[in-house]
Motif scaffolding. Structure first.
Motif, PDB file in Angstrom:
ATOM      1  N   GLN A 234       0.620  -1.235   0.030  1.00  0.00           N
ATOM      2  CA  GLN A 234      -0.041   0.004  -0.137  1.00  0.00           C
ATOM      3  C   GLN A 234       0.829   1.338  -0.149  1.00  0.00           C
TER       4      GLN A 234
ATOM      5  N   GLU B 273      -8.789  -4.414  -3.002  1.00  0.00           N
ATOM      6  CA  GLU B 273      -8.036  -3.768  -3.979  1.00  0.00           C
ATOM      7  C   GLU B 273      -7.946  -4.567  -5.188  1.00  0.00           C
TER       8      GLU B 273
ATOM      9  N   ASN C 180      -3.523   2.929  -3.664  1.00  0.00           N
ATOM     10  CA  ASN C 180      -3.141   1.822  -4.005  1.00  0.00           C
ATOM     11  C   ASN C 180      -2.848   2.016  -5.628  1.00  0.00           C
TER      12      ASN C 180
ATOM     13  N   LEU D 153     -10.046   3.499  -2.103  1.00  0.00           N
ATOM     14  CA  LEU D 153      -9.184   2.616  -2.131  1.00  0.00           C
ATOM     15  C   LEU D 153      -8.204   2.828  -3.092  1.00  0.00           C
TER      16      LEU D 153
END
Length: 626
Positions: A258, A361, A304, A300
């Motif tokens: 991440q 993700e 990412n 998200l």
């Protein structure tokens, strides 16, 4: 003394049939030079060597399918740094000549070179050059769907329906291997090449003047950020449980893949990102009342890299097909391919972590990649990507009642699979059977259930189900009756939200009467319902004689009018993709010239709003009518 006898389910199966029949898992009469099935469907009938199997029932996974790269690989950091990207294209020979295929010549194989550890799954080793073998490998081994016919009254659980349950390692490795193969053999961008000495070096997309466009940057290091960011606090809501903060050891590993800072987009990328949030995500969220892809997934993506790159690839491709959206700024397909390839590079690095393989993700990235293939009009590539998403979902036992983003991904995937299955005349991949009855569903859940029912009807209409060489008329009519009962039961449980509202007055000279259902998702649900009834009516055996024939014509006309009437009032972007699909199905039954022209106009309006599909459905209909 125990008898060493082979299983009837496998060891005693004949393996001398033709390749086509063996691929479809149906009995072959082994006639020469062409068996009856191949002769009927116009396929080239060829016989390969019979499979030799021993008596063991080992379910070993091929070693090439297992992705286990060394743990010292670094996840590419966001943007301008040269260590974050990779290029794919057609291979370049030692002499510098381009080996891109020309005409109908088959693609040349990549040289058998040793590629660095960025892709532990070989770029060419797992992609068979023989198309027959390539089709045989994937779905039967990992999903077993072809060996599990749809059963309306089966109580088998998800795990009981198959003799082989893929682990998430195998499912994701197989999916990723397919992505890399597609990028290498088919999605190469002129001017990009594979740098075998440094796979971590790639440039950003080209600007209009030929200069490099700066890629996405990270926020400046002087901004104070949480070293262990969480998107949501702990919650007891069933829809939010998947977002709860992980244990400390899991959180520590997630920090390896991440971004520690919020990703900062450049101005032109801000516009591309906003296009996804405001337009494309609503197609995906059509049957999700929480609108996960327009509300949660963008957040998200802000931490990412892979998910963000996938979003930019999809949105850039959409903008390249709809230049009017961005005004003077132009977006090109090559830029979308560049983002797509950068997505693959990120996935190749992150796959070494188990927390990524089961992450939200990755699920969102897989669905967006599948949507990219749908928008890109890649045909067979899209079909294989749908299989890949199916493998990932099945390995984690994700289905239509999983709650949260997982549930949203499943329904969005099923919407795509229905259309692909209808076009290919195959069964839908899913065999999930809902456990909750209609009387406990809220209106939005009822709307989504129409997608499931449509999937069952599409499977009923598939080529395998309609093979009259093995068809059992009575069994087929019984199955049609059970599907009709399910459709009737769904319609009986519809709430008042599914009833039409007053619409604008229409002229009696118009071929269809407008039917306004609000919100649009409920209108599309009814379109799917009527389309399912229409397909069922056209594909079930008839037993009514001349009177039944006349009644069938009347019912077809009524269903077509309802589908087109609802389409007249669906002018929003979100519903246009699925509405145009229902219009296409209905229009195949239209005989009146005025009604045909009206249907073509509505289909063209949907295409202008969404940019989908690349090849006009109206042109296909015109050819079908002619």
């Amino acid at each position: 003394r125990t008898r060493n006898r082979q299983s009837r389910g496998r060891g005693l199966r004949k393996t001398t049939g033709c390749i086509i029949c063996r691929k479809r898992h149906v009995k072959c009469d082994e006639a020469k030079p062409a068996c009856r099935r191949c002769d009927k469907i116009g396929e080239t009938c060829t016989y390969g060597p019979a499979k030799v199997e021993d008596g063991s029932r080992k379910e070993a996974v091929p070693q090439a399918m297992i992705y286990d790269p060394p743990r010292d690989q670094a996840i590419p950091r966001w943007p301008g740094s040269p260590d974050q990207m990779i290029r794919f294209s057609q291979p370049i020979s030692d002499s510098g000549a381009d080996t891109t295929t020309q005409g109908n010549q088959p693609p040349q194989e990549l040289p058998n070179v040793q590629i660095q550890a960025d892709f532990a799954i070989g770029l060419q080793s797992n992609v068979p050059s023989d198309p027959i073998n390539q089709q045989v490998v994937s779905p039967e081994q990992l999903s077993n769907y072809a060996q599990t016919p749809y059963s309306m009254h089966s109580n088998d659980s998800l795990l009981q329906r198959s003799t082989y349950q893929p682990t998430f390692n195998v499912a994701i490795a197989k999916w990723f291997d397919m992505l890399v193969g597609d990028a290498t053999f088919e999605n190469g961008v002129p001017g990009f090449d594979i740098n075998l000495e440094n796979l971590n070096n790639i440039d950003s997309p080209l600007d209009q003047d030929g200069s490099r466009v700066p890629s996405i940057r990270r926020q400046s290091s002087n901004i104070e950020v949480n070293p262990h960011p969480v998107l949501s606090p702990a919650s007891c809501s069933p829809h939010l449980l998947e977002r709860n903060p992980p244990p400390l050891d899991v959180a520590a590993e997630k920090q390896q893949w991440q971004a520690s800072d919020t990703i900062e987009l450049l101005p032109h990328e801000n516009f591309v990102f906003k296009n996804f949030v405001q337009r494309i995500s609503h197609w995906i969220d059509l049957f999700d009342p929480t609108q996960s892809f327009s509300t949660f997934v963008p957040h998200l993506a802000m931490r990412n890299i892979g998910l963000m790159k996938a979003i930019l690839a999809l949105s850039t491709r959409h903008l390249s097909q709809n230049p009017g959206i961005s005004g003077d700024q132009r977006h090109h397909r090559n830029d979308a391919l560049q983002y797509y390839n950068e997505t693959l590079h990120y996935i190749s690095k992150a796959m070494q972590y188990d927390t990524y393989k089961t992450s939200l993700e990755l699920l969102a990235t897989a669905l967006i990649v599948s949507t990219y293939e749908m928008l890109d009009g890649s045909g067979k590539d899209w079909e294989r990507h749908l299989q890949g998403v199916f493998w990932i979902q099945r390995s984690q036992i994700i289905h239509g009642d999983s709650k949260g983003l997982k549930q949203a991904v499943w329904w969005a995937w099923l919407c795509q699979d229905i259309w692909a299955a209808f076009r290919e005349k195959r069964k839908c991949f899913t065999f999930w059977k809902p456990q909750r009855t209609f009387d406990v569903l809220n209106p939005y859940e009822l709307a989504a259930r129409s997608v499931y029912l449509m999937a069952q009807v599409v499977s009923y209409c598939s080529r395998d189900e309609n093979d009259d060489s093995i068809i059992d008329i009575k069994a087929r009519m019984d199955k049609a009756d059970r599907l009709t009962d399910m459709l009737d039961d769904w319609q009986r449980h519809l709430t008042t939200e599914f009833t039409p509202l007053p619409s604008d007055k229409y002229s009696t000279s118009e071929p269809f009467q407008p039917i306004w259902i609000h919100p649009p998702a409920f209108g599309v649900a009814l379109q799917l319902h009527y389309s399912a009834r229409l397909l069922l009516l056209l594909n079930r055996p008839s037993r009514g004689g001349f009177g039944g024939y006349l009644e069938q014509g009347r019912r077809i006309s009524s269903l077509v009018s309802k589908i087109c009437g609802i389409a007249m009032t669906l002018t929003d972007n979100a519903s246009s993709v699925m509405s145009s699909q229902c219009l296409y199905i209905a229009s195949m039954c239209i005989q009146d010239s005025r009604q045909r022209q009206a249907a073509l106009t509505m289909i063209d309006s949907c295409r202008q709003r969404t940019g989908w599909p690349i090849k006009s459905l109206g042109e296909e209909l015109q050819a079908f009518w002619d």
